[in-house]
Design an enzyme around this catalytic site. Structure first.
Site, PDB file in Angstrom:
ATOM      1  N   LYS A  49     -26.949   7.376  25.962  1.00 29.03           N
ATOM      2  CA  LYS A  49     -26.200   8.585  25.468  1.00 29.03           C
ATOM      3  C   LYS A  49     -25.010   8.090  25.203  1.00 29.03           C
ATOM      4  CE  LYS A  49     -23.148   8.824  29.079  1.00 29.03           C
ATOM      5  NZ  LYS A  49     -21.778   8.669  28.917  1.00 29.03           N
TER       6      LYS A  49
ATOM      7  N   VAL B  64     -25.261  -2.253  30.514  1.00 31.55           N
ATOM      8  CA  VAL B  64     -25.304  -2.090  31.982  1.00 31.55           C
ATOM      9  C   VAL B  64     -23.484  -1.769  32.305  1.00 31.55           C
ATOM     10  CG1 VAL B  64     -25.475  -3.051  34.690  1.00 31.55           C
ATOM     11  CG2 VAL B  64     -27.054  -3.614  32.660  1.00 31.55           C
ATOM     12  N   ALA B  65     -23.537  -0.733  33.103  1.00 28.62           N
ATOM     13  CA  ALA B  65     -21.698  -0.395  33.319  1.00 28.62           C
ATOM     14  C   ALA B  65     -21.026  -0.298  32.086  1.00 28.62           C
ATOM     15  CB  ALA B  65     -21.234  -1.460  34.166  1.00 28.62           C
TER      16      ALA B  65
ATOM     17  N   ALA C 215     -24.582   5.495  30.201  1.00 31.98           N
ATOM     18  CA  ALA C 215     -25.650   6.141  31.459  1.00 31.98           C
ATOM     19  C   ALA C 215     -27.006   5.367  31.497  1.00 31.98           C
ATOM     20  CB  ALA C 215     -25.679   7.640  30.847  1.00 31.98           C
TER      21      ALA C 215
ATOM     22  N   ALA D 212     -30.173   6.720  32.915  1.00 40.01           N
ATOM     23  CA  ALA D 212     -31.364   7.050  32.094  1.00 40.01           C
ATOM     24  C   ALA D 212     -32.576   6.493  32.979  1.00 40.01           C
ATOM     25  CB  ALA D 212     -31.118   6.198  30.812  1.00 40.01           C
TER      26      ALA D 212
ATOM     27  N   ASP E  34     -24.922  12.534  35.516  1.00 35.94           N
ATOM     28  CA  ASP E  34     -25.300  12.317  34.182  1.00 35.94           C
ATOM     29  C   ASP E  34     -27.043  12.020  34.126  1.00 35.94           C
ATOM     30  OD1 ASP E  34     -22.846  11.997  33.135  1.00 35.94           O
ATOM     31  OD2 ASP E  34     -22.867   9.901  32.897  1.00 35.94           O
TER      32      ASP E  34
END
Length: 307
Positions: A14, A108-109, A113, A117, A149
């Site tokens: 997202k 990642v990070a 999200a 997810a 999220d």
């Protein structure tokens, strides 16, 4: 009919088109108005039964195109996908232990999200594996228990999230929007970004939805959408990673219709006029030396789907 031996779910990343952050509420969370937009950058989560594990217990493995990102994925019970399996197992009658394998493409990070997810995908995959038949409304409730999220990747497309972001209402969108996401080395802690936000803006107003953004989405007008993109966490992310300011400026100089830090960062999102423009913009960003890599994507796309 025999139960499946494995289930794979594809789930999108997202981007936050608007992230309006209010003051801290009594429950310790910030009030949010969050316009989520699902884009065609996908993780794939595959679950298979493990008879040697207790129901809902999971072992995890991960691979992907970017070893530095893969190395940052936790493989213990702190992983949201493992927590999703454990939570769902308490609500369906035929849960087993599971092996969860994640193929990572979402940074990642990175503020897109990816962990949330994967948790959403694990809910869908485990429910199919265990033949739970859990209604989508119930999966959304369980997702909200896991994190703010996690619910959105279940539905995808474009939606406004209120409360702490988990109360979702779909938004109408005309056409397709084209994006470039610029990846940078290292991650940003969401907790640290929110703490910096609180320091920079101790008297934050109540968050609101922007009518101009909603109208731009409904009209399919990329230029108007670009002008309406906002992220209240961006100043905090820039305070922690000042070099992101150079990246955003490079995108604007290369003709992006809009540029912003995605979520809590550090990935930055750039809106393009078309797929061809997105490819040109991605090349310009890589040539600028302000990012490690770029990916192009389009949206909106559907949420977690069994493949």
């Amino acid at each position: 009919m025999n139960a499946p031996t494995s289930v794979t779910v594809r789930v999108p990343a997202k981007v936050n088109l608007r992230l309006a952050v209010g003051p801290v509420r009594g429950d310790g969370y910030h009030g949010l108005v969050n316009v989520f937009h699902a884009v065609s950058l996908y993780d794939e989560v595959t679950v298979s039964p493990r008879s040697d594990l207790a129901p809902g217990q999971a072992v995890l493995s991960v691979d992907g195109e970017r070893p530095d990102h893969v190395a940052r994925v936790p493989l213990d019970d702190s992983n949201l996908a493992a927590r999703a399996a454990a939570l769902l197992a308490r609500h369906v009658p035929h849960a087993t232990g599971v092996h969860i394998h994640v193929h990572k493409a979402i940074p990642v990070a990175g503020g897109m999200a990816g962990g949330s997810a994967d948790a959403a995908a694990a809910l869908v995959a485990c429910d199919a594996l265990w033949e739970g038949g859990t209604p989508r409304e119930r999966l959304l409730e369980l997702a909200a228990e896991l994190g703010s999220d996690v619910a959105f990747p279940l539905i995808g497309c474009t939606a406004v999230g209120t409360g702490r972001g988990e109360q979702l209402s779909p938004l109408p969108v005309q056409g397709t929007f084209h994006w470039v996401f610029a990846l940078v080395d290292g991650g940003l802690s969401t907790t640290k970004v929110f703490a910096e936000y609180d320091r920079l803006r101790p008297d934050a107003p109540e968050p609101t939805l922007d009518d101009a953004l909603v109208a731009a989405l409904a009209a399919g007008d990329a230029r108007r959408l670009g002008a309406a993109l906002t992220n209240d966490l961006q100043p905090a992310a820039l305070a922690l990673r000042p070099e992101l300011g150079d990246l955003l400026e490079a995108g604007r100089a290369a003709g992006a219709l809009g540029a912003l830090v995605s979520g809590s960062g550090p990935t930055c999102a750039f809106l393009a006029e078309s797929a061809d423009h997105a490819r040109e913009l991605a090349a310009a960003l890589r040539a600028s030396g302000t990012c490690a890599d770029t990916v192009t994507a389009h949206g909106p796309v559907p949420g977690a789907t069994v493949v």
